[in-house]
Design a protein around this motif. Structure first.
Motif, PDB file in Angstrom:
ATOM      1  N   ASN A  91     -16.896  45.125 -29.734  1.00  0.00           N
ATOM      2  CA  ASN A  91     -16.346  46.465 -29.885  1.00  0.00           C
ATOM      3  C   ASN A  91     -15.957  47.015 -28.520  1.00  0.00           C
ATOM      4  OD1 ASN A  91     -18.929  46.926 -28.920  1.00  0.00           O
ATOM      5  ND2 ASN A  91     -19.676  47.832 -30.792  1.00  0.00           N
ATOM      6  N   GLY A  92     -14.743  47.479 -28.443  1.00  0.00           N
ATOM      7  CA  GLY A  92     -14.257  47.991 -27.164  1.00  0.00           C
ATOM      8  C   GLY A  92     -14.238  46.899 -26.119  1.00  0.00           C
ATOM      9  N   GLU A  93     -14.904  47.124 -25.018  1.00  0.00           N
ATOM     10  CA  GLU A  93     -14.954  46.156 -23.934  1.00  0.00           C
ATOM     11  C   GLU A  93     -16.365  45.603 -23.785  1.00  0.00           C
ATOM     12  OE1 GLU A  93     -13.251  47.968 -20.499  1.00  0.00           O
ATOM     13  OE2 GLU A  93     -11.300  48.130 -21.436  1.00  0.00           O
ATOM     14  N   GLY A  94     -16.909  45.116 -24.900  1.00  0.00           N
ATOM     15  CA  GLY A  94     -18.245  44.551 -24.856  1.00  0.00           C
ATOM     16  C   GLY A  94     -18.689  43.998 -26.189  1.00  0.00           C
ATOM     17  N   PHE A  95     -19.926  43.551 -26.203  1.00  0.00           N
ATOM     18  CA  PHE A  95     -20.539  42.979 -27.396  1.00  0.00           C
ATOM     19  C   PHE A  95     -21.801  43.761 -27.725  1.00  0.00           C
ATOM     20  CE2 PHE A  95     -18.277  39.465 -25.421  1.00  0.00           C
ATOM     21  CZ  PHE A  95     -17.647  38.864 -26.498  1.00  0.00           C
ATOM     22  N   SER A  96     -22.081  43.912 -29.004  1.00  0.00           N
ATOM     23  CA  SER A  96     -23.347  44.465 -29.465  1.00  0.00           C
ATOM     24  C   SER A  96     -24.078  43.366 -30.215  1.00  0.00           C
ATOM     25  CB  SER A  96     -23.136  45.655 -30.406  1.00  0.00           C
ATOM     26  OG  SER A  96     -22.626  46.751 -29.703  1.00  0.00           O
ATOM     27  N   VAL A  97     -25.361  43.237 -29.925  1.00  0.00           N
ATOM     28  CA  VAL A  97     -26.210  42.274 -30.615  1.00  0.00           C
ATOM     29  C   VAL A  97     -27.363  43.077 -31.194  1.00  0.00           C
ATOM     30  CG1 VAL A  97     -27.627  40.208 -30.417  1.00  0.00           C
ATOM     31  CG2 VAL A  97     -25.607  40.466 -28.962  1.00  0.00           C
TER      32      VAL A  97
ATOM     33  N   PHE B 196     -12.662  35.194 -28.256  1.00  0.00           N
ATOM     34  CA  PHE B 196     -12.262  36.589 -28.094  1.00  0.00           C
ATOM     35  C   PHE B 196     -11.215  36.748 -26.994  1.00  0.00           C
ATOM     36  CE2 PHE B 196     -16.504  36.475 -29.856  1.00  0.00           C
ATOM     37  CZ  PHE B 196     -16.404  37.346 -30.926  1.00  0.00           C
ATOM     38  N   GLY B 197     -10.639  35.622 -26.523  1.00  0.00           N
ATOM     39  CA  GLY B 197      -9.618  35.664 -25.478  1.00  0.00           C
ATOM     40  C   GLY B 197     -10.183  36.055 -24.123  1.00  0.00           C
ATOM     41  N   LEU B 198     -11.454  35.697 -23.872  1.00  0.00           N
ATOM     42  CA  LEU B 198     -12.124  36.065 -22.623  1.00  0.00           C
ATOM     43  C   LEU B 198     -12.529  34.829 -21.837  1.00  0.00           C
ATOM     44  CD1 LEU B 198     -14.584  38.696 -24.143  1.00  0.00           C
ATOM     45  CD2 LEU B 198     -12.491  39.197 -22.863  1.00  0.00           C
TER      46      LEU B 198
ATOM     47  N   ILE C 277     -23.731  44.444 -24.276  1.00  0.00           N
ATOM     48  CA  ILE C 277     -23.274  43.708 -23.104  1.00  0.00           C
ATOM     49  C   ILE C 277     -21.822  44.108 -22.849  1.00  0.00           C
ATOM     50  CG2 ILE C 277     -22.890  41.432 -22.099  1.00  0.00           C
ATOM     51  CD1 ILE C 277     -25.824  41.891 -23.083  1.00  0.00           C
ATOM     52  N   THR C 278     -21.544  44.691 -21.686  1.00  0.00           N
ATOM     53  CA  THR C 278     -20.153  45.054 -21.402  1.00  0.00           C
ATOM     54  C   THR C 278     -19.485  43.947 -20.586  1.00  0.00           C
ATOM     55  OG1 THR C 278     -20.596  46.220 -19.334  1.00  0.00           O
ATOM     56  CG2 THR C 278     -20.724  47.521 -21.376  1.00  0.00           C
TER      57      THR C 278
END
Length: 103
Positions: A72-78, A40-42, A92-93
């Motif tokens: 999504n946006g500036e984080g992850f949803s699990v 994700f380029g992080l 998780i932001t």
């Protein structure tokens, strides 16, 4: 069907290169996945700190369980899906887990 207690566990990998998510029932891993920050380029930006693992427990009467992940946006949803419906979720932001874009 009987109600089962499922635990969603989200933690950072030991190498700090991504996220590991698992769904457990009765101590057994039912479903798991890994997300690499690099995909994700992080990258993790920190010294001598790592985020605490997160746990969410839920009881459900379901036949199937699977994990769904999303950036999504500036984080992850699990999410834990039970019979296709969300029964547990963790967000998780980037700021909370101190990751930043390297692009």
């Amino acid at each position: 069907m009987s109600r089962t207690t499922y635990t969603l566990l989200v933690r950072e990998s030991e190498s700090s290169e991504g996220i590991i998510a698992e769904v457990r029932a009765d101590g057994t891993i039912e479903e798991s996945t890994r997300l690499s920050y690099g995909d994700f380029g992080l990258t993790a930006i920190r010294d001598d700190w790592s985020p605490d693992e997160r746990r969410t427990e839920v009881e459900a009467d379901v036949r199937t369980v699977r994990l769904q992940t999303e950036r999504n946006g500036e984080g992850f949803s699990v999410r834990v899906l039970g019979d296709g419906e969300t029964i547990a979720e963790q967000r998780i932001t980037d700021d909370e887990w101190r990751v930043a874009s390297v692009r």
